[in-house]
Design an enzyme around this catalytic site. Structure first.
Site, PDB file in Angstrom:
ATOM      1  N   GLU A 167      29.831  -3.319  61.937  1.00  0.00           N
ATOM      2  CA  GLU A 167      28.503  -3.449  61.341  1.00  0.00           C
ATOM      3  C   GLU A 167      28.577  -4.307  60.082  1.00  0.00           C
ATOM      4  O   GLU A 167      29.451  -4.117  59.228  1.00  0.00           O
ATOM      5  CB  GLU A 167      27.981  -2.047  61.009  1.00  0.00           C
ATOM      6  N   LYS A 197      19.026  -2.851  64.152  1.00  0.00           N
ATOM      7  CA  LYS A 197      19.354  -1.430  64.175  1.00  0.00           C
ATOM      8  C   LYS A 197      18.082  -0.594  64.280  1.00  0.00           C
ATOM      9  O   LYS A 197      17.067  -0.893  63.647  1.00  0.00           O
ATOM     10  CB  LYS A 197      20.130  -1.083  62.897  1.00  0.00           C
ATOM     11  N   CYS A 236      25.869   1.592  64.666  1.00  0.00           N
ATOM     12  CA  CYS A 236      26.301   2.763  63.898  1.00  0.00           C
ATOM     13  C   CYS A 236      25.449   4.012  64.129  1.00  0.00           C
ATOM     14  O   CYS A 236      25.601   4.697  65.117  1.00  0.00           O
ATOM     15  CB  CYS A 236      26.390   2.415  62.421  1.00  0.00           C
ATOM     16  N   GLY A 269      52.845  34.859 102.939  1.00  0.00           N
ATOM     17  CA  GLY A 269      54.127  34.408 103.463  1.00  0.00           C
ATOM     18  C   GLY A 269      54.877  33.618 102.401  1.00  0.00           C
ATOM     19  O   GLY A 269      54.329  32.685 101.805  1.00  0.00           O
ATOM     20  N   GLY A 317      59.656  27.848  99.106  1.00  0.00           N
ATOM     21  CA  GLY A 317      59.204  26.507  98.740  1.00  0.00           C
ATOM     22  C   GLY A 317      58.171  26.549  97.626  1.00  0.00           C
ATOM     23  O   GLY A 317      57.749  27.617  97.168  1.00  0.00           O
ATOM     24  N   ASP A 357      54.815  25.629  97.412  1.00  0.00           N
ATOM     25  CA  ASP A 357      53.451  26.093  97.633  1.00  0.00           C
ATOM     26  C   ASP A 357      53.349  27.615  97.664  1.00  0.00           C
ATOM     27  O   ASP A 357      52.483  28.218  97.011  1.00  0.00           O
ATOM     28  CB  ASP A 357      52.899  25.516  98.929  1.00  0.00           C
ATOM     29  N   GLY A 392      44.381  44.543 104.222  1.00  0.00           N
ATOM     30  CA  GLY A 392      44.264  43.495 103.215  1.00  0.00           C
ATOM     31  C   GLY A 392      43.863  42.167 103.815  1.00  0.00           C
ATOM     32  O   GLY A 392      43.404  42.082 104.956  1.00  0.00           O
TER      33      GLY A 392
END
EC number: 6.3.5.1
Length: 651
Positions: free
Chosen positions: A52, A121, A177, A361, A365, A367, A466
């Protein structure tokens, strides 16, 4: 990489400059502006935004009323105008401009040897340290839409937008500004009217804590407007009579910070960023709320040209692993947030159906490890006994001592109930039933094992009253690297929103942040284990012989491709271009292209598996649920995408 290539991918190179300057020394200030502009040009910039009132200095006070200062301002603008005739770039500088008996705080847009427009402005701060209404009038007070400046009639007003001819989607909107700090910034209306690059010429004095607030403001406005926002701020060359200026200039794009300058440097600084106009257009196309907005004002659009500069590699963050936090300081916060999303989602589902038992399960690994950690956390949230978690490890023909040992140890260490059920006999009986030769290690051999495991989990879930917790991740869903109606299926998939690169990161973070001793050792070894479904027999040394990434490709590449294709909707050629930039030191062009072709083939051919996904939580900005983010026909043709890749040159 030359300009023609980069422009073809929709990039606009932009610089914000905090220049060395002196109050009321216009000759010196113009020299610094010119020098900064030439520096930016050498780095391939199309546009440079200055602070500015950068020609005079913001702190001139009542000197703004001096006729000699105003006259010299016009002369210096004429010099800059001539400079751009030869340099072919766009400069946006701040200057006091008189019109209709009033003085305006303006941004002057210069390109190709012409002053394209002057933007006054809108909002003049007049509280605390600011007294702008003493010297200036607001844009609404102008009495004409043109002014005579440097020998020509020039568009004048806050209704101007500037469009690049070579890249029509690149439209500049300018505010000054305080305009950007008010409740309803003009840049919002400019964005709705088509502006994709919003620039702010600022003289923002520094006070304690303002740096972070300013950064958040710039990032937030860029995100709200689905645009780039370039903020050029005056440096410490401004008057220090009562204030200190730091020169904190920034460029953000759709909420992401591309570049910023250091503060409190008296020397000229440039922050350079490549704005992705293509990305911004894609974001706007899919955002119906943005499309439904309407500009309240009519805007005049002025075109400009940009020269074909030579370009260095992209000036923007381009992480190899876009799903993983690049900043280590964000690590704890990001991981805690992800776990909160996953555990809250699972806890809600358990509460809703009124069960206190789950079955999962565990293979040893990544995941299944993450899914087990999430489940344990969800049980803690609900104040449930972890013995309600039945973790089943089901060794088969390809199970190694390493993964089986890690699975059993982790279940015990986390306090879950462990069941070990070998699937060898059941699968051999199945082979006999369907007449399959066990020595033929084909897809029937592999998937029979996967489906036997899922049948066991489902039936055990009935036993304990479950549900089965799914373990598959987002990357596997994208590639279809899961067995239909086997690991593809569960009652709730906690990892469906987490890509493989992030899964590894999360498990590693858990090992360091939440555990110690034997649990940490086991988790770290799981992270170091090659990704494998372990459906083929181990090698002679008893090690994993079936490494997923040898067959399907590196997950870090596929996650990168997934992010660019689904998050940003980029065309194949642009994805390849970005991959070359991101992985230049790690993969050659032929390798990148090979796995990109594999990605598109698998992504299209495996949509049918995503079309019937179990429920699961969205975690990041990329998700593939058919009920939420991703709607795609299972029989869509991939040829259009592959044809574009066929036309690419490698090497």
């Amino acid at each position: 990489m030359n300009k023609t290539q980069i422009a073809r991918f929709g990039y606009f190179r932009l610089a914000v400059a905090s220049v060395e300057h002196r109050i009321a020394d216009l000759e010196f200030n113009a020299e610094q502006i010119t020098s900064a502009a030439l520096r930016a040009k050498k780095q391939g910039c199309h546009c440079v935004v200055f602070p500015e009132l950068s020609l005079t200095g913001y702190g001139c006070g009542d000197l703004f009323f001096q006729s000699i200062l105003l006259e010299r301002t016009r002369q210096v603008l004429g010099d800059l105008k001539k400079m751009t005739r030869h340099e072919q770039m766009i400069l946006i500088v701040g200057a006091p401009i008189a019109q209709g008996g009033r003085l305006f705080n303006c941004a002057v847009v210069i390109s190709g040897g012409e002053i394209l427009g002057v933007v006054p402005k809108n909002f003049l701060p007049n509280t605390q340290e600011f007294y702008e209404e003493r010297w200036f009038s607001a844009a609404a007070d102008r009495t004409a839409d043109e002014i005579s400046l440097c020998g020509a009639m020039v568009p004048f007003g806050d209704d101007l937008l500037f469009r690049q001819k070579e890249l029509p989607g690149c439209v500049l909107g300018v505010e000054i500004c305080e305009d950007g700090w008010v409740a309803n910034p003009p840049s919002g209306q400019m964005a709705v009217a088509g502006a994709t690059v919003l620039v702010n010429l600022s003289a923002s004095p520094e006070i304690l804590g303002k740096q972070d607030y300013r950064r958040q403001l710039v990032q937030s406005q860029s995100a709200r407007c689905l645009a780039a926002y370039a903020y050029a701020s005056a440096g410490p060359g401004e008057s220090s009579t009562d204030l200190v200026f730091s020169g904190h200039s920034l460029i953000a794009e759709n909420g992401q910070l591309l570049a910023e300058t250091e503060r409190f440097s008296f020397a000229t600084q440039l922050a350079i960023g490549d704005v992705d106009i293509d990305r911004l257009y894609n974001e706007r196309h899919k955002n119906n709320s943005f499309a439904a907005s309407s500009a309240q004002n009519a805007y005049r659009k002025i075109e400009f040209n940009c020269a074909e500069h030579a370009h260095t590699p992209l000036h923007r963050p381009l992480p190899c692993h876009p799903f993983v936090p690049a900043n280590l300081n964000e690590r704890d916060q990001r991981c805690e947030e992800i776990f909160a999303l996953q555990t809250t989602a699972l806890a809600k589902r358990l509460n809703h159906i009124g069960v206190r038992n789950v079955v999962i399960g565990i293979s040893g690994g990544l995941d299944s490890t993450l899914a087990l950690l999430v489940t344990v956390k969800a049980f803690e949230k609900l104040d449930l006994d972890p013995q309600g978690i039945t973790a089943v490890t089901m060794p088969g023909f390809g199970t190694t001592t390493r993964t089986r040992g890690n699975a059993e140890s982790l279940i015990d260490l986390l306090g879950a109930q462990c069941r070990i059920i070998s699937i060898d006999a059941a699968v051999r009986q199945h082979f006999a039933d369907i007449g399959h030769d066990e020595s033929v290690h084909n897809i029937t051999y592999e998937n029979s094992q996967a489906r036997e495991r899922t049948q066991l989990l489902m039936d055990i879930a009935n036993q304990v009253g479950g549900i089965v917790i799914g373990t598959g991740d987002l990357s596997e869903l994208a590639l279809g690297w899961c067995t239909y109606n086997a690991d593809h299926m569960s009652m709730y998939g906690v990892n469906c929103g987490v890509p493989k690169t992030l899964v590894r990161y999360l498990v590693s973070w858990c090992a360091q942040a939440s555990f110690c001793g034997e649990t940490r050792r086991v988790l770290e070894d799981i992270c170091a284990t090659p990704v494998s479904p372990e459906l083929l027999p181990p090698d002679e040394a008893g090690e994993i012989s079936q490494v997923t990434e040898d067959h399907v490709g590196p997950y870090e590449l596929h996650d990168f491709y997934l992010f660019q294709v689904v998050r940003h909707q980029f065309a194949p050629r642009k994805v390849f271009f970005l991959a070359r930039q991101a992985f230049a030191e790690r993969y050659d062009d032929a390798t990148l292209l090979k796995w990109l072709q594999v990605f598109f083939r698998r992504f299209f051919s495996q949509q049918f598996k995503r079309s019937c996904l179990p429920d699961g939580p969205k975690v990041g900005s990329v998700a593939l649920s058919p009920r939420g983010d991703w709607r795609m026909p299972s029989d869509a043709c991939v040829q259009l995408w592959l044809d574009e890749l066929e036309g690419l040159h490698v090497g």
